[in-house]
Design an enzyme around this catalytic site. Sequence first.
Site, PDB file in Angstrom:
ATOM      1  N   LYS A   1       0.906   9.566  -2.768  1.00 26.12           N
ATOM      2  CA  LYS A   1       0.232  10.618  -2.372  1.00 26.12           C
ATOM      3  C   LYS A   1       1.197  11.766  -2.370  1.00 26.12           C
ATOM      4  O   LYS A   1       0.779  12.953  -2.403  1.00 26.12           O
ATOM      5  CB  LYS A   1      -0.445   9.979  -0.966  1.00 26.12           C
ATOM      6  CG  LYS A   1      -1.284  11.154   0.103  1.00 26.12           C
ATOM      7  CD  LYS A   1      -0.203  11.871   0.882  1.00 26.12           C
ATOM      8  CE  LYS A   1       0.550  11.138   1.689  1.00 26.12           C
ATOM      9  NZ  LYS A   1       0.117  10.510   2.762  1.00 26.12           N
ATOM     10  N   GLU A  21      -6.224  14.704   3.309  1.00 27.61           N
ATOM     11  CA  GLU A  21      -5.284  14.865   2.523  1.00 27.61           C
ATOM     12  C   GLU A  21      -5.675  15.000   0.951  1.00 27.61           C
ATOM     13  O   GLU A  21      -5.107  15.844   0.208  1.00 27.61           O
ATOM     14  CB  GLU A  21      -4.370  13.609   2.588  1.00 27.61           C
ATOM     15  CG  GLU A  21      -3.516  13.624   3.884  1.00 27.61           C
ATOM     16  CD  GLU A  21      -2.385  12.600   4.178  1.00 27.61           C
ATOM     17  OE1 GLU A  21      -1.650  12.673   5.038  1.00 27.61           O
ATOM     18  OE2 GLU A  21      -2.551  11.563   3.313  1.00 27.61           O
ATOM     19  N   CYS A  57       1.141   6.043   0.723  1.00 32.68           N
ATOM     20  CA  CYS A  57       2.125   7.205   1.176  1.00 32.68           C
ATOM     21  C   CYS A  57       2.818   7.839   0.219  1.00 32.68           C
ATOM     22  O   CYS A  57       2.910   9.022   0.001  1.00 32.68           O
ATOM     23  CB  CYS A  57       3.290   6.702   2.115  1.00 32.68           C
ATOM     24  SG  CYS A  57       2.494   5.598   3.512  1.00 32.68           S
ATOM     25  N   GLU A 100      11.472  28.048  15.821  1.00 31.24           N
ATOM     26  CA  GLU A 100      12.220  28.787  16.724  1.00 31.24           C
ATOM     27  C   GLU A 100      11.218  29.250  17.828  1.00 31.24           C
ATOM     28  O   GLU A 100      11.309  29.318  19.003  1.00 31.24           O
ATOM     29  CB  GLU A 100      13.001  29.960  16.515  1.00 31.24           C
ATOM     30  CG  GLU A 100      12.205  31.215  15.960  1.00 31.24           C
ATOM     31  CD  GLU A 100      12.979  32.551  15.412  1.00 31.24           C
ATOM     32  OE1 GLU A 100      13.713  32.848  16.320  1.00 31.24           O
ATOM     33  OE2 GLU A 100      13.205  32.652  14.335  1.00 31.24           O
ATOM     34  N   HIS A 122      17.348  31.158  14.074  1.00 30.58           N
ATOM     35  CA  HIS A 122      16.847  32.240  13.692  1.00 30.58           C
ATOM     36  C   HIS A 122      17.197  32.530  12.125  1.00 30.58           C
ATOM     37  O   HIS A 122      18.144  32.544  11.871  1.00 30.58           O
ATOM     38  CB  HIS A 122      17.212  33.643  14.472  1.00 30.58           C
ATOM     39  CG  HIS A 122      16.435  34.842  14.296  1.00 30.58           C
ATOM     40  ND1 HIS A 122      15.062  34.773  14.469  1.00 30.58           N
ATOM     41  CD2 HIS A 122      16.754  35.746  13.683  1.00 30.58           C
ATOM     42  CE1 HIS A 122      14.514  35.939  13.896  1.00 30.58           C
ATOM     43  NE2 HIS A 122      15.568  36.777  13.359  1.00 30.58           N
ATOM     44  N   THR A 135       0.894  -1.243  -0.138  1.00 25.98           N
ATOM     45  CA  THR A 135      -0.060   0.111  -0.055  1.00 25.98           C
ATOM     46  C   THR A 135       0.934   1.231   0.080  1.00 25.98           C
ATOM     47  O   THR A 135       0.465   2.182  -0.930  1.00 25.98           O
ATOM     48  CB  THR A 135      -0.960   0.066   1.055  1.00 25.98           C
ATOM     49  OG1 THR A 135      -1.684  -0.988   1.197  1.00 25.98           O
ATOM     50  CG2 THR A 135      -1.809   1.355   1.222  1.00 25.98           C
ATOM     51  N   CYS A 136       1.884   1.557   0.733  1.00 24.41           N
ATOM     52  CA  CYS A 136       2.548   2.735   0.835  1.00 24.41           C
ATOM     53  C   CYS A 136       3.086   2.953  -0.301  1.00 24.41           C
ATOM     54  O   CYS A 136       3.023   4.154  -0.534  1.00 24.41           O
ATOM     55  CB  CYS A 136       3.847   2.366   2.152  1.00 24.41           C
ATOM     56  SG  CYS A 136       4.640   3.772   2.215  1.00 24.41           S
ATOM     57  N   TYR A 171      -7.130  10.891   7.784  1.00 22.71           N
ATOM     58  CA  TYR A 171      -6.033  11.395   7.129  1.00 22.71           C
ATOM     59  C   TYR A 171      -6.478  11.367   5.623  1.00 22.71           C
ATOM     60  O   TYR A 171      -5.916  12.192   4.995  1.00 22.71           O
ATOM     61  CB  TYR A 171      -5.099  10.207   7.222  1.00 22.71           C
ATOM     62  CG  TYR A 171      -4.197  10.093   8.507  1.00 22.71           C
ATOM     63  CD1 TYR A 171      -3.088  10.742   8.416  1.00 22.71           C
ATOM     64  CD2 TYR A 171      -4.923   9.332   9.769  1.00 22.71           C
ATOM     65  CE1 TYR A 171      -2.030  10.600   9.658  1.00 22.71           C
ATOM     66  CE2 TYR A 171      -4.095   9.074  10.796  1.00 22.71           C
ATOM     67  CZ  TYR A 171      -2.948   9.913  10.733  1.00 22.71           C
ATOM     68  OH  TYR A 171      -1.959   9.650  11.969  1.00 22.71           O
TER      69      TYR A 171
END
Length: 463
Positions: free
Chosen positions: A51, A184, A48, A445, A440, A42-43, A180
């Site tokens: 996607k 998405e 994933c 931060e 920074h 599936t992934c 999810y």
Amino acid sequence: MSDFDFDLFVIGGGSGGVRAARVAASLGRRVGIAEEHRFGGTCVIRGCVPKKLFVYASQYREHFDDAVGFGWDVGSPIHNWRRLLNAKDAEISRLEGLYRKGLENSGAALFDSRAVLVDQHTVRLTKLGETITAETIIIATGGFPNEFPALAGRQLCISSNEAFDLPELPRSILIAGGGYIAVEFANIFHGLGVDVTLVYRGTEILSRFDHDLRQGLHKAMTDKGIKVLLTDVIEHVTQSADSKGLVASTAEGQTLSIDCVMLALGRRPNTSGLGLEAIGVKLDKKGAIVVDQYSRTSVTNIFALGDVTDRVQLTPVAVHEAMCFIETEYKNNPTAPDHDLIATAVFSQPEIGTVGLSEKEAAALYEDIEIYRAEFRPMKATLSGRGEKTMMKLVVESKARRVLGAHILGHDAGEMAQLLAISLKAGVTKDDFDRTMAVHPTASEELVTMYAPSYRIKNGERS
Ligand code: NDP
């Protein structure tokens, strides 16, 4: 050496199965692995990876708009869906090839076939017509989209499986679900120029997440034009009168004319027809394989890992469970998978990255908690003119000062959640955050400069 054909046979070539097979083979075990579709599971094939490629594709629309504020003239960009699909397919095939090669290089034998259990040591490879035996068997067959058969017109709808290969990009889509996949894909399709409506049965999307993330993302989605219908469900779907599109009706009386309806209503374990029950492998009410803390099923030489066990349906969890199996079975080091403090991301736009307890969960478990929360306009949005907000939130136990949860909505939130997860796993305190020098100028931060709590929750009361 045992009399079996293999020391280990793995059914299912997804993330968990491939990892277990590859590592066991590299340790010198005789390993076989069967996959009925494509190695990668599936992934890699329909989850994933494609996607995330689609997420990148869909983000360009905002990038082109934002570029103007930085002095660029970009004309009118046009998206070519077919070209995206071709590029995505080529990448998926490349990855599938790497999965196969990794297994072959480790010495595992690959079988392109469905595999079913005949008895606790015997597997039939249905496509190849072969039967093999193995001392130990792993079931890692994953899951499939909840088909929702009760819905009238179900056959007219697609799931995430088909969304990756639509012959044409629809002009409009109705997506059912608030988890999810629904969230998405709502953002992906919107970014690609599709008119998107999301319909969810609950009072707010993403029921398992912190409420600030849920509300913040909902607002960002509606601000950009995604329609979100809450406390509603699709009741039936029919073909439109001209047969060119669909008409969906909801329980709350909405009627929508759209090109496509996508159901994203959870995933179910892939256990039917594998012969599991006949040989005594116990399943739960949802059809998931019941396992002990070491992923062992009710039949002692058979293990199960990944989505098929419905513990936590995430790729890295399946891989971790595979590595724990290796430790337990082949390294004489019994290791139970650790399912605590799993960081996760929702690749929405803006993105969600989160680890640990939500405010509500922490307030239920701890007498006294502090919430540190910052919401600000990211620097890039100053020149782009985009009205977006980034939100960062730490949930802290007041007494021990331990950070219980970290929640981010904004660019690269998933990347930040991965790093925050290391500190939370190590038991970081808020004082450690305060002692850490800021980088920074970055968005993250803000995580180390929220010195005073935004509010406190004592015995469930906010002050
Ligand atoms: P989710 O569990 O995330 O969401 C399912 C959604 O469907 C929920 O909103 C749920 O509502 C709703 N639902 C379930 N049953 C019904 C019903 N009968 N009627 C109406 N609504 C219903 O599942 P997904 O399908 O989105 O994704 C499957 C799994 O895949 C996820 O759990 C996740 O673990 C994994 N995944 C992870 C991703 C990532 O890491 N970025 C991306 C995609 C998937 P309710 O909330 O009210 O129960």
